[in-house]
Motif scaffolding. Structure first.
Motif, short mmCIF file in Angstrom:
data_model
loop_
_atom_site.label_atom_id
_atom_site.label_comp_id
_atom_site.label_asym_id
_atom_site.label_seq_id
_atom_site.Cartn_x
_atom_site.Cartn_y
_atom_site.Cartn_z
N VAL B 90 0.82 -1.23 0.00
CA VAL B 90 0.00 0.00 0.00
C VAL B 90 0.84 1.28 0.00
O VAL B 90 0.33 2.35 -0.30
CB VAL B 90 -1.02 0.06 1.17
CG1 VAL B 90 -2.08 -1.00 1.04
CG2 VAL B 90 -0.33 0.00 2.52
N ASP B 91 2.13 1.15 0.35
CA ASP B 91 2.99 2.33 0.31
C ASP B 91 3.76 2.45 -1.00
O ASP B 91 4.56 3.37 -1.17
CB ASP B 91 3.97 2.31 1.50
CG ASP B 91 3.29 2.83 2.76
OD1 ASP B 91 2.25 3.50 2.63
OD2 ASP B 91 3.77 2.53 3.87
N MET B 92 3.52 1.49 -1.91
CA MET B 92 4.20 1.56 -3.21
C MET B 92 3.54 2.60 -4.10
O MET B 92 2.44 3.06 -3.80
CB MET B 92 4.11 0.18 -3.91
CG MET B 92 5.01 -0.86 -3.31
SD MET B 92 4.74 -2.43 -4.19
CE MET B 92 5.98 -3.42 -3.41
N HIS B 93 4.21 2.92 -5.19
CA HIS B 93 3.62 3.82 -6.20
C HIS B 93 2.31 3.19 -6.70
O HIS B 93 2.19 1.97 -6.74
CB HIS B 93 4.61 3.98 -7.36
CG HIS B 93 4.19 5.04 -8.32
ND1 HIS B 93 3.34 4.76 -9.39
CD2 HIS B 93 4.46 6.35 -8.38
CE1 HIS B 93 3.12 5.88 -10.06
NE2 HIS B 93 3.80 6.86 -9.46
N ARG B 94 1.37 4.05 -7.04
CA ARG B 94 0.04 3.59 -7.41
C ARG B 94 0.07 2.50 -8.49
O ARG B 94 -0.70 1.55 -8.47
CB ARG B 94 -0.78 4.80 -7.88
CG ARG B 94 -2.22 4.49 -8.06
CD ARG B 94 -3.13 5.61 -7.66
NE ARG B 94 -4.51 5.16 -7.72
CZ ARG B 94 -5.11 4.54 -6.73
NH1 ARG B 94 -4.47 4.31 -5.61
NH2 ARG B 94 -6.37 4.15 -6.85
N ARG B 95 0.99 2.65 -9.46
CA ARG B 95 1.10 1.70 -10.56
C ARG B 95 1.46 0.31 -10.04
O ARG B 95 0.92 -0.70 -10.46
CB ARG B 95 2.17 2.21 -11.53
CG ARG B 95 2.09 1.57 -12.90
CD ARG B 95 3.16 2.13 -13.80
NE ARG B 95 3.05 3.56 -14.02
CZ ARG B 95 4.03 4.34 -14.50
NH1 ARG B 95 5.20 3.83 -14.78
NH2 ARG B 95 3.84 5.62 -14.70
N TRP B 96 2.40 0.28 -9.09
CA TRP B 96 2.82 -1.01 -8.52
C TRP B 96 1.73 -1.60 -7.62
O TRP B 96 1.55 -2.81 -7.57
CB TRP B 96 4.12 -0.84 -7.72
CG TRP B 96 5.31 -0.82 -8.63
CD1 TRP B 96 6.07 0.25 -8.98
CD2 TRP B 96 5.85 -1.94 -9.36
NE1 TRP B 96 7.05 -0.12 -9.86
CE2 TRP B 96 6.93 -1.47 -10.11
CE3 TRP B 96 5.50 -3.29 -9.45
CZ2 TRP B 96 7.68 -2.30 -10.94
CZ3 TRP B 96 6.25 -4.12 -10.27
CH2 TRP B 96 7.34 -3.62 -11.01
N GLN B 97 1.03 -0.71 -6.94
CA GLN B 97 -0.10 -1.19 -6.12
C GLN B 97 -1.10 -1.92 -6.99
O GLN B 97 -1.56 -3.02 -6.66
CB GLN B 97 -0.81 -0.01 -5.47
CG GLN B 97 -0.28 0.39 -4.13
CD GLN B 97 -1.19 1.43 -3.51
OE1 GLN B 97 -2.39 1.24 -3.39
NE2 GLN B 97 -0.61 2.53 -3.09
N ILE B 102 -3.93 -6.68 -8.96
CA ILE B 102 -4.38 -7.50 -10.09
C ILE B 102 -3.79 -8.91 -9.98
O ILE B 102 -4.48 -9.91 -10.19
CB ILE B 102 -4.01 -6.83 -11.44
CG1 ILE B 102 -4.88 -5.57 -11.63
CG2 ILE B 102 -4.18 -7.79 -12.61
CD1 ILE B 102 -4.47 -4.69 -12.77
N LEU B 103 -2.53 -8.98 -9.59
CA LEU B 103 -1.86 -10.28 -9.44
C LEU B 103 -2.57 -11.12 -8.36
O LEU B 103 -2.84 -12.31 -8.56
CB LEU B 103 -0.40 -10.08 -9.05
CG LEU B 103 0.48 -11.33 -9.09
CD1 LEU B 103 0.77 -11.74 -10.53
CD2 LEU B 103 1.79 -11.08 -8.36
N LEU B 104 -2.89 -10.47 -7.25
CA LEU B 104 -3.56 -11.19 -6.16
C LEU B 104 -4.96 -11.64 -6.57
O LEU B 104 -5.39 -12.74 -6.25
CB LEU B 104 -3.63 -10.31 -4.91
CG LEU B 104 -2.29 -10.05 -4.21
CD1 LEU B 104 -2.40 -8.94 -3.19
CD2 LEU B 104 -1.78 -11.31 -3.54
N LEU B 105 -5.65 -10.76 -7.33
CA LEU B 105 -6.99 -11.13 -7.81
C LEU B 105 -6.89 -12.31 -8.79
O LEU B 105 -7.72 -13.21 -8.77
CB LEU B 105 -7.66 -9.93 -8.49
CG LEU B 105 -8.26 -8.89 -7.54
CD1 LEU B 105 -8.63 -7.63 -8.32
CD2 LEU B 105 -9.50 -9.44 -6.84
#
Lengths: 349, 281
Positions: B90-97, B102-105
C-alpha cells in the motif's frame, strides 16, 4: 526553548515547487503562526521542521546545530496533527505517557507526568478512558498533552482546531496561548484562518506559493500588509491604484480623493495603495456629484459592526463601521466614498 | 398497509436463503448423524449415539487434533505473511499497487486443483525445485518434496494468501498514516513503529483474518489429498472418505457436526477475547 533558523529552504515534489527560498529565524519561546491558503507550503514547512519530510535544499539550525541530519525520532519535537493521530489502541493516560515510555522513563514517573498534564489541560479523571469515548475538544487536549509530555524543544501544531466549532475553537486558542506562555516552549502553529493567527501568534508568517510574503507581528501584518496577496488575505479589501503628484491631489479615474499625507505626499505617478475598510467614510451624494460615487451592492450586519460593499465601475470597495454609528444605506443606494489617506499605504502589486 | 409489509418481505428473502441453503442441510445433517449405517444403502432411520461415540476413539481424536493444528498453523502463517506484504504494497507507487492487486486477484481465480497440480510439479523430483537444486549443486541426492506436511502447508498458504492480503487492503490503504508519524515524532525508532503502533491497531483485523483462514483451512480437501501424506490428512478428507468411500453417511454427518461445534467454540472464544480486549482498552 530553542532558537530555530531556516535558511534557503527549498522543497520540490517532482516538478512542483512546494517551498522556495524560505528564510526564517524563530526566537526561543516565540509563538509563530504559519498562515496561508491551501497548497501554500505551510504544512510542508512544518513537516520539514519535524523531520517528516526532507527539504530538497537549504539549512536548518537549532541553537546553531544542524538539524537536517537528525532523524525525526531524535528531534524531540512535540507535534499535534490535523487529524490528532491519537493511538486508538491506548487509553488517554497511555497516549500521553507514550513518548516517555519510548524514552524508557520509569512507569511511575511517566504516569505521574501524564496525570500532571491531564490536570494542566483540564481533563483530570479521564486517565483510564478510551480515546474513542472522548469529545472533539477532549481529544484536542489529549493530543496537546501528549505532545508536551516529552518536554519538546519545538512544539508544532498543524491546523489542530480546523475541525472544531467556532466557540470551542476560540476557547482552545486562548488555552493553548496561555499554556505556551506558561511553558515558554517555542511553538510553530499552522493555520489558514487569519483570525486564529491574529489571536494567538507573537509573529505571523504569511506564505504564498511556497514563499514567505510577509512576516511580522499580528498588528504589523494587519495594519500594514506589504503585498496585494497579504492585504487580500488579511481582509484589507480596498486596494486601488490612483495617480500621485508630489503633494498634489490624489486622483482616481479623474476624481479627486483628497490630499496625500505622510509618506504618500512624496509620491509621484501611479502607485497601488491600500486602505482598511474602517478608514473609509460613506456620505450621501452631494448635489454636484463631485466625489467618488459608488452603488451599494451588499450590506452585512456582523453584530458589533456593519459592512457595506459598494461598486464603482469594475471596482469594489468595502466600508466598515461600528453598528450604532453606521450610515443607513440600503442595497441599490448611491453614496460618496471618502478615504482617510492618512491611513493609506503603498503595497507591492 | 401494503407498504408496511415491504420491509418484512425484503427481510424474508435472506431468511429464506439461509433456510434453504444452510439451515435445512444442517438440520438434515444433524438428523442423519443419529441414524444407523445400512451396509446396503446409505443409512437406516434410527436414533443412536454410536456415531458420536466413535469420535472418542484415538483415531478420530488424532485426526481432529491434526486438523486443528494444520488449520491453525496455516492460518497463522498466511496472516503473518500477508499482513506485512500488504503493509509494504500500500505504500508503493500507485502503478505497482495496481499490479499487485491484479496479481492477487488473478491468484484468487485459480482453482484449488490447479494450484495443487502446479505445486506437485514444482515439488517433483524429476522436474521441479529438487531437480533445480540438484542441478546447481545445492542438493546432492534430490528427492520429491511432496507429499509432506510442509508441501501441504505451502498449498494452504498459496490458497489463502491473496484472500487475506485483499482483506487487509482497503483498511491498510485508508489507514491514518499520521498515527505512525505521531509515533515517530514522539521518539519511536522507524523500525519499531510497525510493532508499537501499526500491529496493535490492526489486532482486530488480524484476529478475524486468522479465524476466517482457520475455518477455511479446516474445510480444504484437495490440498491435503494432493500434497499431504495420509498421516497429514485432515478431518474433511476423513469425513469424505467415510461418507462417500465407506458409504457411512451417519458417521460422516456426526463427524461434521463435531467439527462444526469445534469451529464454533474456537470462533466464539476468539470473539470473546477480542471483546474483552476492546472493553479493557
Amino acid at each position: 526553548m530553542a532558537r530555530l533558523s531556516l535558511k534557503n529552504i527549498q522543497k520540490t515534489f517532482g516538478n512542483f515547487q512546494a517551498l522556495e527560498d524560505v528564510n526564517l529565524d524563530i526566537a526561543s519561546g516565540e509563538f509563530i503562526c504559519l498562515l496561508g491558503g491551501s497548497g501554500c507550503g505551510k504544512t510542508t514547512l512544518l513537516r520539514i521542521i519535524a523531520g517528516l519530510e526532507d527539504q530538497t535544499s537549504g539549512e536548518m539550525l537549532l541553537e546553531g546545530a544542524d538539524l537536517t541530519k537528525v532523524h525525526c525520532h531524535k528531534r524531540n519535537v512535540g507535534m499535534v496533527f490535523q487529524s490528532l493521530a491519537l493511538f486508538p489502541h491506548l487509553n488517554v493516560g497511555q497516549n500521553i505517557a507514550y513518548g516517555l515510555d519510548v524514552r524508557g522513563v520509569a512507569k511511575n514517573t511517566r504516569l505521574a507526568r501524564a496525570r500532571d498534564l491531564l490536570e494542566v489541560v483540564g481533563l483530570t479523571g479521564l486517565f483510564e478512558r478510551p480515546v474513542s469515548a472522548l469529545s472533539g475538544g477532549q481529544r484536542q487536549r489529549v493530543a496537546i498533552a501528549r505532545a508536551l509530555a516529552i518536554e519538546p524543544t519545538l512544539f508544532l501544531m498543524d491546523e489542530p482546531f480546523s475541525a472544531l466549532d467556532a466557540g470551542l475553537r476560540e476557547h482552545l486558542q486562548i488555552e493553548v496561548k496561555k499554556l505556551q506562555r506558561k511553558l515558554g516552549v517555542t511553538t510553530i502553529f499552522v493555520t489558514h484562518d487569519q483570525n486564529e493567527a491574529m489571536s494567538i501568534a507573537d509573529r505571523i508568517v504569511i506564505l504564498n506559493e511556497g514563499r514567505i510574503e510577509q512576516a511580522g507581528s499580528p498588528t504589523e501584518v494587519y495594519a500594514r500588509p506589504q503585498t496585494r496577496f497579504v492585504a487580500d488575505f488579511m481582509g484589507t479589501n480596498n486596494i486601488f491604484s490612483p495617480e500621485f503628484s508630489q503633494g498634489g491631489p490624489v486622483m482616481l479615474d479623474g476624481v479627486d480623493l483628497g490630499s496625500p499625507q505622510g509618506d504618500l505626499a512624496a509620491l509621484s505617478g501611479k502607485y497601488t495603495i491600500a486602505v482598511r475598510p474602517e478608514y473609509v467614510r460613506l456620505k450621501p451624494v452631494s448635489a454636484d456629484e463631485s466625489g467618488l460615487i459608488g452603488t451599494v451592492d451588499f450590506v452585512r450586519h456582523l453584530g458589533a459592526s456593519v459592512e457595506t460593499e459598494l461598486s464603482v465601475g469594475e471596482r469594489t470597495f468595502i466600508h466598515t463601521m461600528v453598528s450604532d454609528r453606521a450610515p443607513d444605506f440600503q442595497v441599490g443606494d448611491r453614496a460618496e466614498i471618502q478615504f482617510d489617506l492618512s491611513h493609506a499605504w503603498v503595497i507591492l502589486s | 398497509m401494503k407498504r408496511s409489509l415491504v420491509p418484512y418481505l425484503i427481510g424474508l428473502f435472506p431468511l429464506a436463503m439461509m433456510v434453504v441453503f444452510f439451515l435445512a442441510p444442517l438440520a438434515f445433517m444433524i438428523v442423519v448423524s443419529f441414524y444407523e449405517r445400512d451396509p446396503l444403502g446409505f443409512y437406516k432411520v434410527s436414533f443412536v449415539w454410536d456415531n458420536y461415540a466413535k469420535f472418542f476413539s484415538s483415531f478420530y481424536y488424532t485426526i481432529s487434533m491434526r486438523s486443528l493444528w494444520s488449520a491453525s498453523l496455516g492460518a497463522l502463517v498466511v496472516v503473518l505473511l500477508a499482513f506485512p506484504a500488504m503493509y509494504i504494497i500500500v505504500d508503493m507507487h500507485r502503478r505497482w499497487q495496481l499490479f499487485w492487486v491484479i496479481l492477487l486477484l488473478s491468484l484468487m481465480c485459480l482453482s484449488e486443483v490447479i494450484i495443487g497440480f502446479a505445486w506437485l510439479i514444482l515439488f517433483s523430483e524429476s522436474s521441479g525445485i529438487p531437480k533445480f537444486l540438484g542441478w546447481v549443486g545445492l542438493w546432492e541426492n534430490p528427492r520429491s518434496l511432496s507429499p509432506s506436511f510442509g508441501a501441504m502447508l505451502i498449498g494452504f498458504i498459496t490458497l489463502g494468501f491473496s484472500l487475506v492480503a485483499l482483506m487487509f487492503y482497503p483498511q491498510m490503504a485508508q489507514r491514518d498514516r499520521s498515527i505512525e508519524e505521531a509515533a515517530l515524532t514522539l521518539g519511536t525508532p522507524p523500525a519499531r513503529v510497525f510493532y508499537k503502533v501499526v500491529l496493535p491497531n490492526f489486532t482486530p483485523a488480524i484476529v478475524s483474518s486468522v479465524a476466517t483462514m482457520f475455518v477455511y483451512f479446516l474445510g480444504v480437501f484437495v490440498m491435503p489429498t494432493m500434497l499431504g501424506r495420509p498421516q497429514d490428512w485432515n478431518m474433511t478428507v476423513i469425513i469424505t472418505d467415510k461418507a462417500v468411500g465407506d458409504a457411512n453417511m451417519p458417521l460422516g454427518a456426526a463427524l461434521s457436526v463435531i467439527m462444526l461445534l469445534f469451529t464454533l467454540l474456537i470462533i466464539g472464544g476468539l470473539m470473546l477475547a477480542s471483546r474483552k480486549r476492546e472493553a479493557s482498552s
